[in-house]
Design a protein around this motif. Structure first.
Motif, PDB file in Angstrom:
ATOM      1  N   UNK A  11      48.550 -70.216 -48.027  1.00  0.00           N
ATOM      2  CA  UNK A  11      48.848 -69.702 -46.687  1.00  0.00           C
ATOM      3  C   UNK A  11      50.107 -70.355 -46.120  1.00  0.00           C
ATOM      4  N   UNK A  12      50.214 -71.663 -46.272  1.00  0.00           N
ATOM      5  CA  UNK A  12      51.386 -72.380 -45.772  1.00  0.00           C
ATOM      6  C   UNK A  12      52.641 -71.986 -46.540  1.00  0.00           C
ATOM      7  N   UNK A  13      52.485 -71.744 -47.823  1.00  0.00           N
ATOM      8  CA  UNK A  13      53.605 -71.315 -48.659  1.00  0.00           C
ATOM      9  C   UNK A  13      54.162 -69.987 -48.164  1.00  0.00           C
ATOM     10  N   UNK A  14      53.266 -69.020 -47.939  1.00  0.00           N
ATOM     11  CA  UNK A  14      53.688 -67.708 -47.447  1.00  0.00           C
ATOM     12  C   UNK A  14      54.284 -67.824 -46.051  1.00  0.00           C
ATOM     13  N   UNK A  15      53.666 -68.644 -45.210  1.00  0.00           N
ATOM     14  CA  UNK A  15      54.164 -68.844 -43.845  1.00  0.00           C
ATOM     15  C   UNK A  15      55.587 -69.402 -43.858  1.00  0.00           C
ATOM     16  N   UNK A  16      55.851 -70.348 -44.755  1.00  0.00           N
ATOM     17  CA  UNK A  16      57.177 -70.957 -44.862  1.00  0.00           C
ATOM     18  C   UNK A  16      58.234 -69.908 -45.198  1.00  0.00           C
ATOM     19  N   UNK A  17      57.948 -69.103 -46.207  1.00  0.00           N
ATOM     20  CA  UNK A  17      58.918 -68.093 -46.621  1.00  0.00           C
ATOM     21  C   UNK A  17      59.055 -66.981 -45.583  1.00  0.00           C
ATOM     22  N   UNK A  18      57.940 -66.593 -44.957  1.00  0.00           N
ATOM     23  CA  UNK A  18      57.979 -65.518 -43.962  1.00  0.00           C
ATOM     24  C   UNK A  18      58.823 -65.927 -42.761  1.00  0.00           C
ATOM     25  N   UNK A  19      58.676 -67.158 -42.306  1.00  0.00           N
ATOM     26  CA  UNK A  19      59.467 -67.648 -41.175  1.00  0.00           C
ATOM     27  C   UNK A  19      60.948 -67.681 -41.522  1.00  0.00           C
TER      28      UNK A  19
END
Length: 361
Positions: free
Chosen positions: A286-294
């Protein structure tokens, strides 16, 4: 949204914050990493309505910016329910708008009670009246749910752009930050394969977490997963996902120093000198996806929104609801039907069709 537009919104945001209590500004600063500038501005507008109501209702007689925390702590359920009545009958807010404003207040009060703390490690609020208020019960149509979803998923060219961003452009964006660049170079094959697999299959987060290397069939482009209800299923994924998985698997063992007994497909590097590589957790993904999405400029994208992105694209290009239902592992076809209500011209006019194999009945 371009940088100029964001800056204009932030300018308005800071102007409004000057009229509000210090703890509201502290909360907004806390949320800046998680919410868009436009969302923060909406929050502040709603907070001003609430605080002004406290003044006009004679709960407080000073300036808004000096409104004490003690007043918030002393409000009763009956008094705060009157605020909702004010929204409904004085401002003529619809139920969905009332829910939005109540959600913002709940988030603020939750921060004051459960996250923020004083120097002596005490919460700002010991009592949270907003936690006792209930949202209006609203039954949304499929069209309404679909419209909400449409702005939070990848559409059209964004589908491949996001994948390319993870594979290459993230490192270029932060080229001046050696630590971030090195971390990206170490994990880019893994991260690209993980995102590509979700975008090319619609797998759930839990299903991705539990995948083992042996669950991937390289000839049939399928992944063996255990779905809800403990049901085993072989789920198809796209050729692009297979290409990205192959590239990742070529470096997986050596890059992460993995022993043969570790069968986890997606792994994290060892922590500390005595640590061992371990399976990526759901929170880590979840944090990985959040990092890239931001970094990509679309912070609304989450793991679940990637699943929605796949389903939307699949329906628009293949248009077979029963097969999509089976692909997603939905128990009810009504859940799958929502994707028939998302209308996006970019997808309909896409030149390149998905490279996912069509399913046989």
């Amino acid at each position: 949204m371009d940088n100029h537009s964001k800056q204009q919104i932030y300018t308005k945001l800071h102007k409004h914050l000057k009229d509000l209590p210090w703890y509201v500004e502290e909360y907004i600063n806390y949320k800046k990493r998680k919410l868009s500038a436009a969302s923060l501005l909406n929050y502040v507008h709603d907070y001003k309505i609430f605080f002004n109501w406290l003044v006009t209702g004679n709960y407080y007689s000073g300036e808004l910016k000096n409104l004490p925390l003690e007043l918030l702590e002393s409000l009763t359920v009956q008094e705060t329910e009157q605020f909702l009545t004010f929204l409904q009958y004085e401002l003529h807010n619809k139920e969905v708008t009332m829910n939005r404003k109540l959600s913002g207040l709940k988030s603020l009060f939750n921060y004051l009670q459960n996250i923020a703390e004083t120097r002596d490690l005490q919460p700002y609020l010991k009592r949270n009246v907003m936690a006792k208020l209930e949202f209006n019960d609203i039954k949304e149509s499929m069209e309404t749910t679909a419209n909400k979803m449409e702005g939070k998923i990848l559409l059209g060219d964004e589908y491949e752009q996001f994948r390319q961003f993870i594979a290459y452009d993230y490192g270029k964006l932060y080229k001046d930050n050696k630590k971030l660049v090195n971390f990206h170079l170490r994990n880019r094959e893994r991260d690209t394969a993980l995102i590509s697999l979700i975008l090319g299959s619609g797998l759930r987060l839990s299903e991705v977490v539990n995948l083992n290397v042996d669950d991937i069939d390289h000839s049939k482009f399928t992944a063996r997963v255990i779905r809800k209800g403990n049901k085993e299923q072989y789920v198809y994924f796209s050729k692009q996902a297979m290409d990205d998985l192959t590239e990742y698997l070529q470096i997986r063992s050596k890059r992460y120093d993995i022993e043969k007994t570790n069968k986890a497909l997606f792994v994290a590097a060892a922590m500390g000198p005595k640590g061992t590589p371990r399976r990526l957790t759901a929170r880590a993904i979840e944090k990985l996806v959040e990092k890239y999405a931001n970094a990509f400029g679309k912070p609304s994208v989450s793991v679940h929104k990637l699943r929605h992105s796949f389903a939307t694209r699949y329906h628009n290009e293949i248009n077979d609801v029963p097969k999509l239902r089976r692909q997603l592992g939905h128990s009810s076809i009504q859940t799958t039907m929502i994707y028939t209500h998302i209308n996006n011209e970019d997808l309909k006019n896409a030149v390149d069709k998905m490279d996912m194999p069509r399913f046989d009945e």
